[in-house]
Scaffold this active site. Sequence first.
Site, PDB file in Angstrom:
ATOM      1  N   HIS A   1      69.635  16.944 -16.639  1.00 36.05           N
ATOM      2  CA  HIS A   1      69.643  17.445 -15.251  1.00 36.05           C
ATOM      3  C   HIS A   1      69.941  18.942 -15.213  1.00 36.05           C
ATOM      4  O   HIS A   1      70.489  19.444 -14.233  1.00 36.05           O
ATOM      5  CB  HIS A   1      70.660  16.713 -14.376  1.00 36.05           C
ATOM      6  CG  HIS A   1      70.606  15.220 -14.497  1.00 36.05           C
ATOM      7  ND1 HIS A   1      69.858  14.438 -13.650  1.00 36.05           N
ATOM      8  CD2 HIS A   1      71.178  14.365 -15.380  1.00 36.05           C
ATOM      9  CE1 HIS A   1      69.994  13.165 -13.995  1.00 36.05           C
ATOM     10  NE2 HIS A   1      70.779  13.092 -15.056  1.00 36.05           N
TER      11      HIS A   1
ATOM     12  N   SER B   1      57.156  46.201 -17.018  1.00 42.96           N
ATOM     13  CA  SER B   1      56.808  46.266 -15.601  1.00 42.96           C
ATOM     14  C   SER B   1      56.286  47.653 -15.295  1.00 42.96           C
ATOM     15  O   SER B   1      56.754  48.642 -15.861  1.00 42.96           O
ATOM     16  CB  SER B   1      58.060  45.986 -14.763  1.00 42.96           C
ATOM     17  OG  SER B   1      57.938  46.576 -13.484  1.00 42.96           O
TER      18      SER B   1
ATOM     19  N   LYS C   1      62.409  46.524 -17.504  1.00 46.23           N
ATOM     20  CA  LYS C   1      61.964  45.136 -17.599  1.00 46.23           C
ATOM     21  C   LYS C   1      61.279  44.804 -18.917  1.00 46.23           C
ATOM     22  O   LYS C   1      60.534  45.592 -19.465  1.00 46.23           O
ATOM     23  CB  LYS C   1      60.967  44.821 -16.466  1.00 46.23           C
ATOM     24  CG  LYS C   1      61.578  44.681 -15.109  1.00 46.23           C
ATOM     25  CD  LYS C   1      62.624  43.568 -14.995  1.00 46.23           C
ATOM     26  CE  LYS C   1      61.998  42.193 -14.929  1.00 46.23           C
ATOM     27  NZ  LYS C   1      61.237  41.983 -13.711  1.00 46.23           N
TER      28      LYS C   1
ATOM     29  N   GLU D   1      54.974  32.524 -19.314  1.00 43.26           N
ATOM     30  CA  GLU D   1      54.580  32.315 -17.911  1.00 43.26           C
ATOM     31  C   GLU D   1      53.091  31.997 -17.797  1.00 43.26           C
ATOM     32  O   GLU D   1      52.681  31.136 -17.012  1.00 43.26           O
ATOM     33  CB  GLU D   1      54.921  33.551 -17.079  1.00 43.26           C
ATOM     34  CG  GLU D   1      56.418  33.698 -16.894  1.00 43.26           C
ATOM     35  CD  GLU D   1      56.827  35.042 -16.313  1.00 43.26           C
ATOM     36  OE1 GLU D   1      57.984  35.193 -15.972  1.00 43.26           O
ATOM     37  OE2 GLU D   1      55.971  35.953 -16.216  1.00 43.26           O
TER      38      GLU D   1
END
Length: 490
Positions: free
Chosen positions: A163, A284, A290, A297
């Site tokens: 969980h 980025s 970044k 992704e």
Amino acid sequence: MADNNEHLALWGGRFTSGPSPELARLSKSTQFDWRLADDDIAGSRAHARALGRAGLLSADELKRMEDALDELQRRVDDGSFAPIEDDEDEATALERGLIDIAGDELGGKLRAGRSRNDQIACLIRMWLRRHARVIAGQLLGLANALIAQSEKAGKTVMPGRTHMQHAQPVLLAHQLMAHAWPLLRDVQRLIDWDRRINASPYGSGALAGNTLGLDPEAVARELGFSRVTDNSIDGTASRDLVAEFAFVAAMAGVDISRLSEEIIIWNTQEFAFVKLDDGYSTGSSIMPQKKNPDIAELARGKSGRLIGDLTGLLATLKGLPTAYARDLQEDKEAVFDQVDTLEVLLPAFTGMVATMRFDADRLEAEAPTGFALATDIAEWLVKNGVPFRHAHELSGACVKIAEGRGQELWDLTDDDFIGAFNGFLPADKAPQVREVLSSHGSVNSRNGKGGTAYGRVREQIVDAKAEVEELKLFADSTSDGPAYKAPGSF
Ligand code: ARG
């Protein structure tokens, strides 16, 4: 309109007009099925020889036909022959190319005894069988990268979660290997699928078979199939095997997506479990600091599209009357897209996995936190004669005390344990519970088959490596050679 008819030489006869431009645009599939051209030419060679054996091409004609097909293949390879606007599909284009080379008389003989229905059903099988081996090899490459990381992880422990909450400490290697096994099963699925799809529909004709006494067995053998489909309607109309491939591709996508999600979370500042190599991360355009896990992704995103390809195909098949209907043309883009997606995704993803670096100290420090050793307390109590129902309560009471003070379980005093276990264990025994309050102790005590104890994880790594070696035989096999037989397969 009449001259349109000439271009659509495969079915012009009974029509007085050619197709409307709107129909021609809708009907056209060369923009995606041209990639079947090589397989189509291989099929044509085998078919020409079948015509020769049946006496429908003389020895001389067969020789000229084979030469013409060789020349056609050369032109396809060097790009000097390609589909034109008016070609409906790859088969139409290739027939035009053959007639260009061999002339109308000879070139026009090849179509006898076959239909684009059995042809296309055969070609998609050939194409998929080849690419299944490429994808199997890439999936094994990813499994190997996970195995190598697991070996490197050694005895490092980390928080195991259910969980998403701290549950019990586990070896990092155990968690990583949990992602390797599904990939091995995906390859097993491809091998199993290959047994079923290893049948040639050639000879099924449009739906009912052919009258010309052609030998479909010989054609099948030449195209790398071990057998011929048993039913000509099924051979031309079924696409369950294409859908089954699409399921395996989608499942592999989902397996990779679940690992992606894990890597994305581990790579956050809050977790900081793993660092990605610069070569496998992106920056980025606005935020100079970044470093983003784009590969993971993209993998997660592309799994959605892989599922979409599968569901789209299943929706196309649902409700189709059996035999062939033109809807079946829609099978190809779905699986082409899946193969293109996986074949580009897997090498990048594998590179990311192979080069990521774990922060072992941080994993170790986090492993026992969040009361992750509460089960160990309960099981220690059981070993000391306390029924589990009570042991669960007593361990829960320890958690309650620690949580109330903002402490961890190992911060509790002897008196805390004595008080908590009062009535179940003598006072001199209670504090001995500390012997299980370490994540390494916890991990090593889970030493049943498949457990996270170091010895058991070593054992699964050895087993996984052996499995990879066995599955590699399929990835390295050729789909036009002898059929791959898994050791011990039926
Ligand atoms: N292009 C079709 C397909 O991909 C094959 C042609 C069959 N067409 C036909 N009218 N029978 O399924």
